[in-house]
Design a protein around this motif. Structure first.
Motif, PDB file in Angstrom:
ATOM      1  N   MET A   1       0.833  -1.176   0.000  1.00  0.00           N
ATOM      2  CA  MET A   1       0.000   0.000   0.000  1.00  0.00           C
ATOM      3  C   MET A   1       0.879   1.241   0.000  1.00  0.00           C
ATOM      4  SD  MET A   1      -2.917   1.302   2.690  1.00  0.00           S
ATOM      5  CE  MET A   1      -1.881   1.081   4.096  1.00  0.00           C
ATOM      6  N   THR A   2       0.427   2.247  -0.711  1.00  0.00           N
ATOM      7  CA  THR A   2       1.109   3.531  -0.782  1.00  0.00           C
ATOM      8  C   THR A   2       0.155   4.603  -0.267  1.00  0.00           C
ATOM      9  OG1 THR A   2       2.383   2.810  -2.694  1.00  0.00           O
ATOM     10  CG2 THR A   2       2.234   5.174  -2.330  1.00  0.00           C
ATOM     11  N   THR A   3       0.655   5.483   0.571  1.00  0.00           N
ATOM     12  CA  THR A   3      -0.177   6.543   1.127  1.00  0.00           C
ATOM     13  C   THR A   3       0.304   7.899   0.632  1.00  0.00           C
ATOM     14  OG1 THR A   3      -0.664   5.244   3.092  1.00  0.00           O
ATOM     15  CG2 THR A   3      -1.015   7.615   3.257  1.00  0.00           C
ATOM     16  N   LEU A   4      -0.645   8.688   0.154  1.00  0.00           N
ATOM     17  CA  LEU A   4      -0.398  10.080  -0.215  1.00  0.00           C
ATOM     18  C   LEU A   4      -0.748  10.935   0.991  1.00  0.00           C
ATOM     19  CD1 LEU A   4       0.085  12.436  -2.197  1.00  0.00           C
ATOM     20  CD2 LEU A   4      -2.339  12.223  -2.837  1.00  0.00           C
ATOM     21  N   ILE A   5       0.232  11.681   1.486  1.00  0.00           N
ATOM     22  CA  ILE A   5      -0.002  12.603   2.598  1.00  0.00           C
ATOM     23  C   ILE A   5      -0.048  14.004   2.002  1.00  0.00           C
ATOM     24  CG2 ILE A   5       0.863  13.514   4.782  1.00  0.00           C
ATOM     25  CD1 ILE A   5       2.432  10.845   5.067  1.00  0.00           C
ATOM     26  N   THR A   6      -1.171  14.674   2.204  1.00  0.00           N
ATOM     27  CA  THR A   6      -1.357  16.026   1.671  1.00  0.00           C
ATOM     28  C   THR A   6      -1.628  16.967   2.830  1.00  0.00           C
ATOM     29  OG1 THR A   6      -2.394  15.064  -0.293  1.00  0.00           O
ATOM     30  CG2 THR A   6      -2.664  17.426   0.035  1.00  0.00           C
ATOM     31  N   ARG A   7      -0.877  18.075   2.877  1.00  0.00           N
ATOM     32  CA  ARG A   7      -1.076  19.084   3.917  1.00  0.00           C
ATOM     33  C   ARG A   7      -1.385  20.417   3.248  1.00  0.00           C
ATOM     34  NH1 ARG A   7       3.440  16.175   5.716  1.00  0.00           N
ATOM     35  NH2 ARG A   7       3.009  14.993   7.590  1.00  0.00           N
TER      36      ARG A   7
ATOM     37  N   ALA B   1      -7.847   4.777  -5.177  1.00  0.00           N
ATOM     38  CA  ALA B   1      -7.836   5.059  -3.739  1.00  0.00           C
ATOM     39  C   ALA B   1      -8.766   4.093  -3.015  1.00  0.00           C
ATOM     40  CB  ALA B   1      -8.258   6.502  -3.471  1.00  0.00           C
ATOM     41  N   THR B   2      -8.294   3.606  -1.869  1.00  0.00           N
ATOM     42  CA  THR B   2      -9.069   2.626  -1.108  1.00  0.00           C
ATOM     43  C   THR B   2      -9.560   3.172   0.230  1.00  0.00           C
ATOM     44  OG1 THR B   2      -7.033   1.737  -0.148  1.00  0.00           O
ATOM     45  CG2 THR B   2      -7.879   0.671  -2.165  1.00  0.00           C
TER      46      THR B   2
ATOM     47  N   PHE C   1      -3.111  10.117 -10.070  1.00  0.00           N
ATOM     48  CA  PHE C   1      -4.076  10.967  -9.376  1.00  0.00           C
ATOM     49  C   PHE C   1      -3.571  12.413  -9.305  1.00  0.00           C
ATOM     50  CE2 PHE C   1      -5.331  12.862  -5.276  1.00  0.00           C
ATOM     51  CZ  PHE C   1      -6.688  12.994  -5.503  1.00  0.00           C
ATOM     52  N   LEU C   2      -2.301  12.577  -8.930  1.00  0.00           N
ATOM     53  CA  LEU C   2      -1.748  13.920  -8.766  1.00  0.00           C
ATOM     54  C   LEU C   2      -1.646  14.696 -10.078  1.00  0.00           C
ATOM     55  CD1 LEU C   2       1.064  13.273  -6.135  1.00  0.00           C
ATOM     56  CD2 LEU C   2      -1.093  14.516  -5.791  1.00  0.00           C
ATOM     57  N   THR C   3      -1.543  14.007 -11.196  1.00  0.00           N
ATOM     58  CA  THR C   3      -1.421  14.696 -12.485  1.00  0.00           C
ATOM     59  C   THR C   3      -2.761  14.823 -13.215  1.00  0.00           C
ATOM     60  OG1 THR C   3      -0.812  12.622 -13.585  1.00  0.00           O
ATOM     61  CG2 THR C   3       1.000  14.033 -12.787  1.00  0.00           C
ATOM     62  N   ASP C   4      -3.826  14.326 -12.623  1.00  0.00           N
ATOM     63  CA  ASP C   4      -5.150  14.426 -13.237  1.00  0.00           C
ATOM     64  C   ASP C   4      -5.624  15.886 -13.185  1.00  0.00           C
ATOM     65  OD1 ASP C   4      -7.929  14.420 -13.760  1.00  0.00           O
ATOM     66  OD2 ASP C   4      -8.137  12.402 -12.960  1.00  0.00           O
TER      67      ASP C   4
ATOM     68  N   ASP D   1      -4.964   6.340   0.838  1.00  0.00           N
ATOM     69  CA  ASP D   1      -4.303   5.084   0.493  1.00  0.00           C
ATOM     70  C   ASP D   1      -4.587   4.695  -0.956  1.00  0.00           C
ATOM     71  OD1 ASP D   1      -3.451   4.927   3.135  1.00  0.00           O
ATOM     72  OD2 ASP D   1      -5.197   3.747   3.735  1.00  0.00           O
ATOM     73  N   PHE D   2      -3.525   4.295  -1.641  1.00  0.00           N
ATOM     74  CA  PHE D   2      -3.582   3.828  -3.018  1.00  0.00           C
ATOM     75  C   PHE D   2      -2.843   2.496  -3.098  1.00  0.00           C
ATOM     76  CE2 PHE D   2      -4.158   8.367  -3.432  1.00  0.00           C
ATOM     77  CZ  PHE D   2      -5.008   8.522  -4.513  1.00  0.00           C
ATOM     78  N   PRO D   3      -3.088   1.703  -4.140  1.00  0.00           N
ATOM     79  CA  PRO D   3      -2.409   0.412  -4.237  1.00  0.00           C
ATOM     80  C   PRO D   3      -0.930   0.520  -4.626  1.00  0.00           C
ATOM     81  CG  PRO D   3      -3.867   0.711  -6.106  1.00  0.00           C
ATOM     82  CD  PRO D   3      -4.111   1.854  -5.165  1.00  0.00           C
ATOM     83  N   THR D   4      -0.563   1.562  -5.386  1.00  0.00           N
ATOM     84  CA  THR D   4       0.811   1.684  -5.889  1.00  0.00           C
ATOM     85  C   THR D   4       1.232   3.147  -5.994  1.00  0.00           C
ATOM     86  OG1 THR D   4       0.149   1.873  -8.200  1.00  0.00           O
ATOM     87  CG2 THR D   4       0.512  -0.377  -7.344  1.00  0.00           C
TER      88      THR D   4
END
Length: 91
Positions: A1-7, A32-33, A59-62, A49-52
């Protein structure tokens, strides 16, 4: 699992929360899960949380993400980190 932390800081939490909720389908489209939101006043931290890592990057470039940021009332530029889970234990 990979987590994107956004502040980020927002002008109004309720406005931000409405925009965030409206973006749910887009997060799920990118795999995202789950997410967790932490708040101190108008300072927001979101763990998604994302799978990869590749799913996070997509997601970030969408372009849809930029539209949500514009509607959500961000103050300044959000910071992001991409982290891989290495241990998970519940107490």
């Amino acid at each position: 699992m990979t987590t994107l932390i956004t502040r980020h800081r927002v002008e109004n939490f309720e406005t931000w929360r409405t925009a965030f909720a409206a973006h749910r389908t887009n997060r799920r489209t990118h795999g995202a899960t789950a997410h967790r939101i932490y708040r101190t006043g108008n300072d927001i931290t979101v763990l998604t949380d994302f799978p990869t890592p590749a799913a996070v990057e997509a997601f970030l470039t969408d372009p849809a993400l930029r539209a949500i940021i514009a509607r959500a009332g961000f103050i300044g530029t959000p910071t992001t980190e991409i982290c891989d889970l290495v241990d998970d234990e519940n107490y």
